[in-house]
Scaffold this motif. Structure first.
Motif, PDB file in Angstrom:
ATOM      1  N   SER A 179       4.834   7.124 -10.459  1.00  0.00           N
ATOM      2  CA  SER A 179       3.848   6.798  -9.667  1.00  0.00           C
ATOM      3  C   SER A 179       2.841   8.170  -9.257  1.00  0.00           C
ATOM      4  O   SER A 179       3.428   8.864  -8.479  1.00  0.00           O
ATOM      5  N   GLU A 180       1.640   8.085  -9.800  1.00  0.00           N
ATOM      6  CA  GLU A 180       0.743   9.292  -9.433  1.00  0.00           C
ATOM      7  C   GLU A 180       0.658   9.418  -8.035  1.00  0.00           C
ATOM      8  O   GLU A 180       0.220  10.494  -7.469  1.00  0.00           O
ATOM      9  N   THR A 181       0.323   8.306  -7.471  1.00  0.00           N
ATOM     10  CA  THR A 181       0.034   8.179  -6.080  1.00  0.00           C
ATOM     11  C   THR A 181       1.093   8.915  -5.160  1.00  0.00           C
ATOM     12  O   THR A 181       0.881   9.699  -4.288  1.00  0.00           O
ATOM     13  N   VAL A 182       2.345   8.452  -5.497  1.00  0.00           N
ATOM     14  CA  VAL A 182       3.314   8.768  -4.715  1.00  0.00           C
ATOM     15  C   VAL A 182       3.740  10.173  -5.016  1.00  0.00           C
ATOM     16  O   VAL A 182       3.919  10.852  -4.037  1.00  0.00           O
TER      17      VAL A 182
ATOM     18  N   ILE B 177       4.375   6.476   4.632  1.00  0.00           N
ATOM     19  CA  ILE B 177       4.676   6.991   6.161  1.00  0.00           C
ATOM     20  C   ILE B 177       5.599   6.472   6.781  1.00  0.00           C
ATOM     21  O   ILE B 177       6.278   6.952   7.554  1.00  0.00           O
ATOM     22  N   HIS B 178       5.903   4.888   6.553  1.00  0.00           N
ATOM     23  CA  HIS B 178       7.114   4.730   7.079  1.00  0.00           C
ATOM     24  C   HIS B 178       8.293   5.239   6.623  1.00  0.00           C
ATOM     25  O   HIS B 178       9.545   5.096   7.314  1.00  0.00           O
ATOM     26  N   ALA B 179       8.513   5.424   5.389  1.00  0.00           N
ATOM     27  CA  ALA B 179       9.614   6.079   4.766  1.00  0.00           C
ATOM     28  C   ALA B 179       9.943   7.527   5.755  1.00  0.00           C
ATOM     29  O   ALA B 179      10.920   7.888   6.025  1.00  0.00           O
ATOM     30  N   ALA B 180       8.736   8.176   5.988  1.00  0.00           N
ATOM     31  CA  ALA B 180       8.960   9.445   6.809  1.00  0.00           C
ATOM     32  C   ALA B 180       9.402   9.004   7.922  1.00  0.00           C
ATOM     33  O   ALA B 180      10.353   9.849   8.855  1.00  0.00           O
TER      34      ALA B 180
ATOM     35  N   ALA C 185       3.635  13.304  -2.419  1.00  0.00           N
ATOM     36  CA  ALA C 185       4.884  14.112  -2.042  1.00  0.00           C
ATOM     37  C   ALA C 185       4.706  15.690  -2.204  1.00  0.00           C
ATOM     38  O   ALA C 185       5.032  16.421  -1.399  1.00  0.00           O
ATOM     39  N   VAL C 186       3.869  15.908  -3.134  1.00  0.00           N
ATOM     40  CA  VAL C 186       3.795  17.356  -3.554  1.00  0.00           C
ATOM     41  C   VAL C 186       2.761  17.922  -3.312  1.00  0.00           C
ATOM     42  O   VAL C 186       2.420  19.291  -3.278  1.00  0.00           O
ATOM     43  N   SER C 187       1.598  17.318  -2.563  1.00  0.00           N
ATOM     44  CA  SER C 187       0.726  17.956  -2.056  1.00  0.00           C
ATOM     45  C   SER C 187      -0.119  17.087  -0.808  1.00  0.00           C
ATOM     46  O   SER C 187      -0.455  17.696   0.294  1.00  0.00           O
ATOM     47  N   GLY C 188      -0.345  16.034  -1.018  1.00  0.00           N
ATOM     48  CA  GLY C 188      -0.933  15.174  -0.018  1.00  0.00           C
ATOM     49  C   GLY C 188      -0.379  15.014   1.318  1.00  0.00           C
ATOM     50  O   GLY C 188      -1.097  14.965   2.381  1.00  0.00           O
TER      51      GLY C 188
ATOM     52  N   ASP D 101       0.866  -1.064  -0.182  1.00  0.00           N
ATOM     53  CA  ASP D 101       0.023  -0.107   0.131  1.00  0.00           C
ATOM     54  C   ASP D 101       1.080   1.288  -0.162  1.00  0.00           C
ATOM     55  O   ASP D 101       1.478   1.482   1.003  1.00  0.00           O
ATOM     56  N   ALA D 102       0.821   1.922  -1.122  1.00  0.00           N
ATOM     57  CA  ALA D 102       1.855   2.883  -1.262  1.00  0.00           C
ATOM     58  C   ALA D 102       1.987   4.014  -0.096  1.00  0.00           C
ATOM     59  O   ALA D 102       3.049   4.142   0.467  1.00  0.00           O
ATOM     60  N   PRO D 103       0.839   4.718   0.255  1.00  0.00           N
ATOM     61  CA  PRO D 103       0.824   5.527   1.082  1.00  0.00           C
ATOM     62  C   PRO D 103       1.401   5.059   2.501  1.00  0.00           C
ATOM     63  O   PRO D 103       2.066   5.792   3.135  1.00  0.00           O
TER      64      PRO D 103
END
Ligand code: SF4
Ligand code: FE2
Length: 621
Positions: free
Chosen positions: A574-577, A206-209, A581-584, A200-202
């Motif tokens: 990836s549009e999701t990623v 989150i874990h990357a953060a 990164a740039v808005s979500g 699940d990309a998001p």
């Protein structure tokens, strides 16, 4: 090949690139040309090599890997591992400082010592260790244990979260983003990105953060703070920068890499009268230790040594033909330096078992034997002076002056003992905000063109600039790190910096020292009783290249700092990623990345952001 004029804004770089071409020496720019165009899948982040059912490349035509992973999953996993690599680099560097502290506490070394007892006691207090009436070594032992434990699995959060405003920590807790242990988050990132785990990309992002936060508020911060304890808290001082710091009449020894543990000893050994006498016997007038990259920044901040250059100057420094030895520890050291050294009399010396270079002279540098080893290394440099070919020496310029040494302690002292005057200057609008410009060079970008331009544009708008890492030398060479640079600043910044006698662009240290900027932001937020994301601040890495820079960018954003990148990471597949990164991320952590290659526009974006934040704080725009 691309014309030399397009490769760098600096005359010293261009002169050495010409010399390299004339002498048939390959540089990073030549190799980039041979690697271009790059693989489009890799650029977009849509290649996966995480198992042997693949490797896979996904696209619109072929949207799933063999296991069924789509572009979102693959891009997020790749980015997660990229960030984990960066966090591991900074944090393992931090761990090395704990190991030096351990050697001090255990009485295994007399080459290193606790230089700043007060700072040791202050940080002990911050992480909940009793200090009253206790001997320094007892406190130091507890600090060592506490920081080692920060790398493990038994804590609910890393110790320096004590510095983070409560609202921010609550935000992280709600997102499961609290960094628990440095190694734990990095290992979990590797686990999650194994085939068949976090799909699940998001959630991966989150874990990357969280992994990045473990770096910024964990490994990096420990690295910075213990370096101060052991080698001294930086204080303002003058120095010089560019290839002109290399001296034709001296033994030139360049230190390169990141960790001051080696370079501090080299500098101390270079002052040994016996080695100096030997250098004179061979016809040199002295031994000159100059810096490259971040270990250079560390010594510049604390000891005022001159800076020969940043990332894209490392090969070129050797091409002056006047470098007797280049001594490296780890990170950002191009393996090509061994070959370039081999084109001259230059000795290439590596010092870390975890960063060995084929063809190098190797020292397994240890705290126990540090000074003895450092003397041997300096002696190798001194003896190499006899082999120098004077006919191939070309030092292309005179050095420029720079001011350095702006630790938070030094800034607070300069302000008369507290951050209040800074808060007041921000409230009054003389300083409208602050932006940290950090990171690297990248041969895809004309060297330092963006680093310098962004700094110039921001100070014009009365935005204070803090620089670390390779941006330091860029700003320095551009004349922005001297008090006179206030002439290039807006009226408010000019007034405040002029009164204090400081430049409008402050050198805040090495890349791990971005932790100093985090600490400053947290202190300002606490002083105003707001979140970090409420402050009129930003961060930027215009010419970044490394995994570490990605980790820094992500911990800045996750800490609530609006962050600019001059070019995107490999996530655009990836549009999701990308959207995250740039808005979500704005909704989640109160800040995002923005990607902009035009520095006038980037400065305008910061300006708009700062206006919004100032307004929300009830301040004039
Ligand atoms: Fe391909 Fe999936 Fe294996 Fe990656 S993990 S290489 S996408 S099969
Ligand atoms: Fe660095």
């Amino acid at each position: 090949p691309r014309p030399i004029e397009e490769l760098s804004i600096w005359d010293d770089a261009k002169a050495m690139l010409k010399k390299a071409r004339a002498e048939g020496i390959q540089t990073v720019h030549d190799r980039l040309d041979r690697q271009t165009p790059h693989c489009k899948f890799c650029e977009l982040g849509t290649t996966c090599r995480n198992c042997t059912m693949g490797p896979c490349r996904v696209s619109e035509k072929n949207p799933l890997g063999v296991c069924g992973a789509d572009a979102d999953v693959i891009v997020a996993r790749n980015f997660g591992r990229f960030v984990a690599g960066g966090a591991a680099g900074h944090s393992d560097h931090g761990r090395d400082l704990i190991e030096v502290l351990e050697a001090i506490v255990e009485g295994e070394t007399s080459d290193y010592k606790i230089t700043e007892e007060n700072k040791l006691r202050a940080i002990a207090g911050e992480v909940g260790i009793k200090t009253d009436g206790r001997p320094t070594m007892d406190v130091a032992r507890d600090v060592m244990e506490c920081f080692f434990a920060d790398f493990g699995s038994r804590k609910k959060e890393v110790s320096f979260l004590s510095r983070v405003p409560k609202v921010r920590k609550d935000k992280w807790a709600g997102l499961k983003m609290i960094p628990r242990g440095v190694d734990r988050e990095i290992a979990e990132m590797m686990h999650r990105t194994h085939m068949g785990c976090d799909n699940d990309a998001p959630n991966t992002m989150i874990h990357a953060a969280r992994t990045a936060l473990a770096d910024g508020w964990g490994g990096s911060m420990i690295g910075t703070e213990l370096s101060d304890v052991i080698f001294g808290v930086p204080t303002p001082k003058m120095s010089t920068a560019n290839l002109g710091v290399i001296k034709a009449d001296k033994v030139n020894l360049l230190v390169h890499g990141h960790n001051p543990v080696v370079s501090e000893m080299i500098l101390a050994a270079a002052r040994d009268p016996e080695l100096l006498a030997r250098a004179k016997e061979l016809g040199a007038t002295g031994i000159n230790v100059a810096g490259l990259c971040c270990t250079g920044n560390e010594l510049l901040m604390r000891q005022g040594i001159p800076m020969a250059g940043n990332h894209l100057m490392t090969e070129l420094a050797i091409i002056t033909g006047a470098v007797e030895a280049i001594v490296v520890d780890y990170q950002c050291i191009m393996p090509s330096l061994v070959q370039v050294s081999g084109c001259y009399h230059t000795k290439f010396i590596d010092t870390a078992n975890k960063a060995r270079f084929s063809g190098a002279i190797h020292f397994d540098f240890q705290p126990k034997t540090a000074m003895k080893q450092a003397r041997e290394i300096v002696s190798i440099a001194v003896e190499a002076f006899a082999q120098r070919d004077a006919g191939r020496v070309d030092i292309p310029c005179e050095p420029v002056e720079i001011m350095t040494g702006f630790s938070n302690e030094a800034v607070t002292a300069a302000l008369g003992g507290s951050l209040d005057p800074l808060v007041q200057a921000i409230a009054a609008g003389d300083i409208r905000g602050a932006v940290g410009i950090v990171g690297c060079n990248n041969p895809k970008i004309k060297q330092d063109s963006l680093n310098v331009k962004l700094a110039e544009e921001l100070i014009k708008k009365d935005i204070l600039v803090l620089v670390t890492g390779c941006v330091t030398t860029a700003a320095g060479k551009a004349g922005l790190l001297v008090p006179d640079a206030i002439e290039k600043a807006g009226p408010g910044l000019k007034k405040v910096c002029g009164a204090l006698g400081i430049p409008p662009v402050l050198h805040y240290g090495s890349c791990v020292d971005n932790a100093r900027i985090l600490q400053l932001c947290a202190a300002l937020a606490n002083a105003l009783n707001v979140d970090i994301s409420d402050l009129p601040v930003g961060a930027s890495s215009p010419e970044w290249y490394s995994e570490k820079a990605a980790a820094i960018g992500l911990y800045a954003v996750a800490s609530g700092i609006y962050t600019h990148l001059g070019h995107p990471p490999n996530i655009l597949g990836s549009e999701t990623v990308t959207n995250l990164a740039v808005s979500g991320l704005e909704d989640l952590v109160g800040a995002t990345f923005f990607i902009e290659g035009d520095m006038v526009k980037a400065a305008d974006m910061f300006d708009e952001r700062i206006k919004t934040k100032r307004k929300a704080l009830g301040l004039s725009e």
